[in-house]
Design a protein around this motif. Structure first.
Motif, PDB file in Angstrom:
ATOM      1  N   LEU A   9       1.150   9.395  -5.801  1.00 31.55           N
ATOM      2  CA  LEU A   9       1.553  10.780  -5.511  1.00 31.55           C
ATOM      3  C   LEU A   9       2.564  11.284  -6.534  1.00 31.55           C
ATOM      4  O   LEU A   9       2.507  12.439  -6.950  1.00 31.55           O
ATOM      5  N   ASP A  10       3.471  10.420  -6.938  1.00 30.82           N
ATOM      6  CA  ASP A  10       4.454  10.806  -7.951  1.00 30.82           C
ATOM      7  C   ASP A  10       3.757  11.154  -9.270  1.00 30.82           C
ATOM      8  O   ASP A  10       4.062  12.169  -9.892  1.00 30.82           O
ATOM      9  N   THR A  44       0.829  -1.205   0.000  1.00 32.46           N
ATOM     10  CA  THR A  44       0.000   0.000   0.000  1.00 32.46           C
ATOM     11  C   THR A  44       0.862   1.253   0.000  1.00 32.46           C
ATOM     12  O   THR A  44       0.569   2.218  -0.719  1.00 32.46           O
ATOM     13  N   GLN A  45       1.928   1.253   0.776  1.00 29.72           N
ATOM     14  CA  GLN A  45       2.822   2.415   0.819  1.00 29.72           C
ATOM     15  C   GLN A  45       3.463   2.656  -0.543  1.00 29.72           C
ATOM     16  O   GLN A  45       3.549   3.792  -1.005  1.00 29.72           O
ATOM     17  N   LYS A  46       3.886   1.597  -1.203  1.00 24.51           N
ATOM     18  CA  LYS A  46       4.496   1.724  -2.537  1.00 24.51           C
ATOM     19  C   LYS A  46       3.469   2.253  -3.541  1.00 24.51           C
ATOM     20  O   LYS A  46       3.773   3.114  -4.370  1.00 24.51           O
ATOM     21  N   THR A  74       1.725  14.459  -8.775  1.00 28.01           N
ATOM     22  CA  THR A  74       2.627  15.606  -8.676  1.00 28.01           C
ATOM     23  C   THR A  74       3.154  15.996 -10.054  1.00 28.01           C
ATOM     24  O   THR A  74       3.321  17.176 -10.359  1.00 28.01           O
ATOM     25  N   HIS A 107      -2.531  15.796   1.301  1.00 23.48           N
ATOM     26  CA  HIS A 107      -1.215  16.029   0.709  1.00 23.48           C
ATOM     27  C   HIS A 107      -1.236  17.236  -0.239  1.00 23.48           C
ATOM     28  O   HIS A 107      -0.271  17.995  -0.312  1.00 23.48           O
ATOM     29  N   LEU A 128       0.879   4.142  -2.860  1.00 23.62           N
ATOM     30  CA  LEU A 128       0.669   5.551  -2.547  1.00 23.62           C
ATOM     31  C   LEU A 128       1.798   6.414  -3.092  1.00 23.62           C
ATOM     32  O   LEU A 128       1.555   7.479  -3.664  1.00 23.62           O
ATOM     33  N   GLU A 129       3.022   5.974  -2.931  1.00 28.23           N
ATOM     34  CA  GLU A 129       4.167   6.723  -3.463  1.00 28.23           C
ATOM     35  C   GLU A 129       4.048   6.902  -4.967  1.00 28.23           C
ATOM     36  O   GLU A 129       4.299   7.993  -5.493  1.00 28.23           O
ATOM     37  N   LYS A 130       3.657   5.865  -5.672  1.00 31.29           N
ATOM     38  CA  LYS A 130       3.541   5.944  -7.130  1.00 31.29           C
ATOM     39  C   LYS A 130       2.385   6.847  -7.554  1.00 31.29           C
ATOM     40  O   LYS A 130       2.509   7.615  -8.508  1.00 31.29           O
ATOM     41  N   TYR A 167      -5.622  10.858   2.642  1.00 31.35           N
ATOM     42  CA  TYR A 167      -4.199  11.197   2.623  1.00 31.35           C
ATOM     43  C   TYR A 167      -3.854  12.018   1.377  1.00 31.35           C
ATOM     44  O   TYR A 167      -3.154  13.025   1.463  1.00 31.35           O
TER      45      TYR A 167
END
Length: 71
Positions: free
Chosen positions: A10-11, A2-4, A14, A51, A6-8, A47
Motif C-alpha cells: 500500500l505504501d 502478511t500484514q507487513k 500510494t 482501499h 500489505l503495508e509495504k 483489500y
C-alpha cells in the motif's frame, strides 16, 4: 508477515499511483499470487481494490478461482 507485506504494498502504490495518473497512464495491473490462489491472494486483492476505490477505478479478477469454476 502478511500484514507487513500489505503495508509495504500500500505504501508503494500510494507513492506510485499519482505519478502514473499524472503521466496519463490509463491502467495499472497488479497481480498477487499465493500457492493455492484462493485465500491470501484473494483477500489481499480485494483489500487493495477497496482501499483505492474512492480515488481510482478498480477492478478485481480472481483468475485461478474462475478457472476452477469452469472445470
Amino acid at each position: 508477515e502478511t500484514q507487513k507485506f500489505l503495508e509495504k504494498v500500500l505504501d508503494l502504490l500510494t507513492f506510485m499511483l499519482p505519478y502514473y495518473k499524472r503521466e496519463g497512464k490509463s491502467q495499472l495491473v497488479i497481480a498477487i499470487g499465493c500457492t493455492g490462489g484462493q485465500h491470501r491472494s484473494v483477500t489481499l486483492a480485494e483489500y487493495i481494490a477497496k482501499h483505492y476505490k474512492n480515488d481510482y477505478l478498480t477492478h478485481v479478477s480472481h483468475r485461478d478461482i474462475e478457472r476452477r469454476s469452469r472445470h
